[in-house]
Design an enzyme around this catalytic site. Structure first.
Site, PDB file in Angstrom:
ATOM      1  N   ILE A  66     -27.658 -41.154  24.978  1.00 56.18           N
ATOM      2  CA  ILE A  66     -27.909 -40.237  26.112  1.00 56.18           C
ATOM      3  C   ILE A  66     -26.454 -39.739  26.313  1.00 56.18           C
ATOM      4  O   ILE A  66     -25.752 -40.584  26.887  1.00 56.18           O
ATOM      5  CB  ILE A  66     -28.671 -40.487  27.218  1.00 56.18           C
ATOM      6  N   THR A  77     -27.796 -37.243  36.233  1.00 54.95           N
ATOM      7  CA  THR A  77     -26.798 -37.315  37.265  1.00 54.95           C
ATOM      8  C   THR A  77     -25.755 -36.352  36.902  1.00 54.95           C
ATOM      9  O   THR A  77     -24.919 -35.678  37.448  1.00 54.95           O
ATOM     10  CB  THR A  77     -26.099 -38.989  37.208  1.00 54.95           C
ATOM     11  N   THR A  78     -25.516 -36.054  35.380  1.00 56.34           N
ATOM     12  CA  THR A  78     -24.643 -35.231  34.599  1.00 56.34           C
ATOM     13  C   THR A  78     -24.856 -33.599  35.254  1.00 56.34           C
ATOM     14  O   THR A  78     -24.004 -32.742  35.466  1.00 56.34           O
ATOM     15  CB  THR A  78     -24.560 -35.319  33.419  1.00 56.34           C
ATOM     16  N   TYR A  88     -34.470 -46.049  32.721  1.00 55.84           N
ATOM     17  CA  TYR A  88     -33.015 -45.728  32.771  1.00 55.84           C
ATOM     18  C   TYR A  88     -32.307 -46.997  33.645  1.00 55.84           C
ATOM     19  O   TYR A  88     -32.640 -46.960  34.795  1.00 55.84           O
ATOM     20  CB  TYR A  88     -32.552 -44.378  33.455  1.00 55.84           C
ATOM     21  N   ARG A  92     -24.278 -48.924  39.028  1.00 55.63           N
ATOM     22  CA  ARG A  92     -24.399 -47.787  39.996  1.00 55.63           C
ATOM     23  C   ARG A  92     -25.640 -48.196  40.888  1.00 55.63           C
ATOM     24  O   ARG A  92     -25.616 -48.074  42.077  1.00 55.63           O
ATOM     25  CB  ARG A  92     -24.354 -46.465  39.454  1.00 55.63           C
ATOM     26  N   TYR A 141     -29.607 -49.098  45.098  1.00 55.64           N
ATOM     27  CA  TYR A 141     -29.050 -49.440  46.277  1.00 55.64           C
ATOM     28  C   TYR A 141     -30.029 -50.223  47.040  1.00 55.64           C
ATOM     29  O   TYR A 141     -29.754 -51.368  47.858  1.00 55.64           O
ATOM     30  CB  TYR A 141     -29.039 -47.964  47.150  1.00 55.64           C
ATOM     31  N   LYS A 150     -33.063 -45.817  28.436  1.00 56.20           N
ATOM     32  CA  LYS A 150     -31.738 -45.705  28.483  1.00 56.20           C
ATOM     33  C   LYS A 150     -30.658 -46.832  29.168  1.00 56.20           C
ATOM     34  O   LYS A 150     -30.995 -47.266  30.150  1.00 56.20           O
ATOM     35  CB  LYS A 150     -31.160 -44.408  29.271  1.00 56.20           C
TER      36      LYS A 150
END
Length: 322
Positions: free
Chosen positions: A204, A44-45, A132, A137, A107, A160
């Site tokens: 992370i 994402t980063t 992850y 989110r 989602y 993660k």
């Protein structure tokens, strides 16, 4: 994959939104010189969700060229559609990455049996997988029990955890057993020292983009359960952990990296944007508090220190040319 600090690295871009490959090489060299333990590319980063497959290939190829054999490369390959996850994972295998970071499909809220099947299917492709879990989110939570089931697969090598629940470290350790190969990484810079001291293996990290040596040292002290040293290293970073999230990640950290002279622009691809000017002083204060900016003139950044680290690690390589 190693214990310690894994940097969730930003992807430098030009003001037109194109990939800035010279700046990416410079960043990767900086992390080799600074002791980063693992590199998480295209998470994402790294703004992976707004990149084409060709752009992903460019970024991963540069990472392999610069750090393969020096720092393990963890490629973000997660999304909703398992077909696309497989496509991205196979690309990472072909290019030479060391592991994949696969997020819980967001989602759509899969049941636990669906999550287990998803992770095992990706692990069956042959590339080691770090799962992850980020329910805030993704709106779905991979339970400790499901984590333990997945960990029975030899290619599922890590988790993660971005739940914010530090009690999960002990729960997962208990369920997988002491002999498990599963590495537990915190997904939250602010609580990562406690996460590690309670049995985790590292983090992370977003903060590691601008303070890689400090985050490596912090994780090593945490692994040693040296609470006094952890406090000494972490106190100057506390404001940084907080202020790098004043807006959606990676907006503040790209501005911070630009402010330090690590990248040429702070451009973020739409629908994100560059940092709102009202937050400039807050992020700059956090950088100053962590000792990451020079003194006196506002433009006197720590660039010479960063450049010397890179130069020493590359031994004069022409890959330095911006």
């Amino acid at each position: 994959m190693r214990q310690g600090s894994s940097c969730a690295i930003i992807t430098p871009m030009t003001n037109s939104g194109a990939l800035d490959i010279p700046s990416l090489r410079k960043l990767l060299q900086f992390h080799v010189a600074s002791g980063t333990d693992n590199l998480c590319i295209l998470g994402t980063t790294g703004e992976a969700s707004v990149m084409s497959m060709d752009e992903r290939a460019q970024v991963l190829q540069v990472a392999v060229e610069e750090v393969k054999g020096k720092i393990p490369i963890l490629a973000g390959t997660g999304t909703i559609n398992p077909v696309h996850v497989k496509e991205m994972t196979l690309q990472a295998i072909d290019i030479g990455c060391d592991a994949s970071l696969v997020v819980t499909p967001y989602y759509v809220k899969p049941p636990q049996r669906g999550l287990i099947k998803h992770f095992i299917s990706m692990a069956d492709l042959g590339l080691p997988v770090v799962m992850y879990n980020i329910p805030g989110r993704a709106k779905v939570d991979l339970t400790p029990e499901s984590t333990a089931i997945c960990a029975e697969h030899e290619n599922i090598v890590g988790l993660k955890d971005a739940t914010g629940d530090l009690d999960r470290v002990e729960k997962i350790r208990c369920l997988v057993g002491d002999k498990s190969h599963l590495l537990l990484y915190s997904g939250d810079d602010g609580t990562s020292p406690e996460f590690v001291m309670r049995g985790g293996d590292g983090c992370i990290s977003v903060t590691a983009n601008v303070a890689p040596q400090e985050m490596h040292d912090l994780m090593m002290a945490s692994l040693d359960r040296n609470a006094e040293l952890v406090k000494k290293i972490n106190e100057p970073l506390l404001k940084l952990h907080k202020n790098l999230f004043l807006e959606s990640n990676p907006i503040p950290v790209k501005w911070a990296a630009w402010r330090m002279g690590l990248i040429s622009t702070s451009f973020c691809r739409p629908p994100l944007a560059e940092l709102d000017s009202k937050f400039f002083n807050d992020v700059e204060a956090a950088l100053e508090g962590a000792g990451l900016l020079g003194f006196g003139d506002a433009n006197n950044v720590k660039a010479p220190v960063l450049a010397s680290r890179i130069e020493s690690s590359t031994s004069g390589s022409d890959a330095m040319t911006p």
